[in-house]
Design a protein around this motif. Structure first.
Motif: not given
Ligand SMILES: C[S@@+](CC[C@H](N)C(=O)[O-])C[C@H]1O[C@@H](n2cnc3c(N)ncnc32)[C@H](O)[C@@H]1O
Length: 397
Positions: A181-183, A98-99, A7-11, A1-5
């Motif tokens: 690779h991403g969304l 990464q995740f 995952i690299k988020k981009k706001k 399980m990948v923790s939310k923190s």
């Protein structure tokens, strides 16, 4: 399980406007180079981020750029580019570097939907998810795109209760691109003119010659010159005038040279019938190996020299013809000039040409049919004369 923190988020930074573009999957490397070449014609500082598979480009315009100017820029790019499907104003992006998420729940937990707050009220909208490349390893992948679209649609309604979903002809369209690779999620700005260009098939012109190249590739080649509207290009083996017609549509002036009397007459008919080609499109009946332009005066060459059975080299070996041509043209090319050449992939001549031109080059392969794969070569003349030259892998030789 990948923790939310993790995952690299981009706001989205409020001061920076980001747009993303979905590049064509047929030849992503060529597509991203075409895009970069067009961007280099803009006199502004922009940041381009290209996904590792060359399928998504994120284009960031700085905060000092007015909104009207940024929409003009996007419209300019979309009118030129051939190897892009659509552009969207980005609302958010998630990087899976990464995740990569392992389940739908994990996927949506990576998304910060606060960006869908405060959208234009009282308008109808749809949400569409496009999966590209290798699938992300996720539970129930078949339903993933539907589930994701409906999740994002619900989020939009929750945060903007006056909006309503309308799948058929909505006022706004939101698109998600999903890859391993991403969304990327955003509002559709426009589709490229790719289909319009494809419809202008060479056989629909007043004069058709079987050697004519398809207008889409001809336009890609013109774009690879990185010329701005108002600048000039030369097509020394212009045939029925395909490159000149596409250049004219982009506001680029051109000179075509053709040795065959019947074909140059056909090119003249094609240019005359096309209202876009104007008095800045010139034809010269002559030999490409005997040009008499001013030294350093040419800033771009786009050409599709003769090969195969459809077009004649008039008894010359193609390699000899090209070498003679490039020796002749070298002094006529200005600093930073680009030469965009399409030849069959089996002809190994790029290193020799690069040596003659003292140029660096990029190479792209393009499958045409079973017996022809084309090589699109882009040679770039250095700003200052140099004894050495770059090879395709961009290392010094
Ligand atoms: C492959 S065709 C170009 C097709 C063109 N891109 C189009 O879409 O119509 C190459 C052309 O080069 C011309 N050609 C051959 N040798 C030439 C030379 N030495 N100088 C100028 N044109 C030449 C041929 O007659 C032929 O029309």
């Amino acid at each position: 399980m990948v923790s939310k923190s993790k995952i690299k988020k981009k706001k989205q930074d409020d001061n920076v406007q980001s747009y993303f573009f979905l590049l064509s999957g047929e030849n992503p490397e060529l597509a991203s180079y075409e895009f970069e070449s067009i961007v280099s014609t803009l006199n502004i500082l922009v940041e381009l981020k290209i996904s590792p598979d060359n399928r998504v480009i994120v284009f960031q315009i700085g905060s000092n750029m007015q909104k009207t100017s940024s929409s003009k820029i996007i419209s300019y790019l979309m009118k030129r580019v051939t190897l892009v499907h659509f552009s969207c104003k980005q609302l958010f992006q998630v990087d899976f570097k990464q995740f990569p998420p392992q389940s739908f729940h994990e996927l949506i937990s990576t998304i910060d939907t606060s960006a869908v707050r405060d959208l234009i009220p009282h308008t109808s909208f749809s949400v569409f998810t496009k999966r590209i490349g290798e699938p992300i390893e996720i539970h129930k992948p078949r339903l993933l795109t539907q589930e994701l679209s409906s999740y994002l649609g619900t989020q939009i309604i929750q945060k903007n209760p006056t909006k309503r979903v309308k799948l058929d002809n909505p006022q706004e369209q939101f698109i998600t691109i999903l890859s391993k690779h991403g969304l990327w999620f955003g509002q559709l700005v426009s589709h490229s003119l790719r289909k319009d260009v494809q419809q202008r098939a060479a056989h629909k012109r007043p004069f058709f010659h079987p050697s004519s190249m398809n207008p889409l590739l001809q336009r890609t080649m013109v774009n690879l010159t990185a010329l701005k509207p108002g600048e000039w290009l030369l097509d020394p083996f212009c045939g029925a005038g395909g490159a000149l017609l596409e250049a004219a549509r982009l506001g680029i002036h051109s000179i075509g040279v053709e040795i065959n009397r019947k074909i140059i007459w056909g090119a003249y008919q094609n240019l005359k019938a096309d209202k876009i080609a104007n008095d800045q499109t010139h034809l010269i009946f002559g030999d490409a190996t005997q040009l008499s332009f001013k030294k350093g005066s040419i800033s771009a060459v786009v050409t599709d020299p003769p090969y195969g059975t459809a077009s004649s080299t008039r008894g010359f070996d193609l390699q000899d013809l090209l070498i003679t041509f490039f020796r002749e043209i070298r002094p006529l090319l200005g600093p930073k000039a680009r030469v965009v050449l399409a030849i069959p992939s089996k002809i190994e001549i790029e290193d020799q040409i690069a040596q003659i031109l003292h140029a660096s080059y990029r190479k792209f392969l393009q499958y045409v049919h079973r017996s022809l794969t084309r090589k699109i070569l882009v040679f770039i003349i250095p700003e200052k004369p140099n004894k050495h030259f770059y090879s395709d892998n961009r290392k010094w030789k």
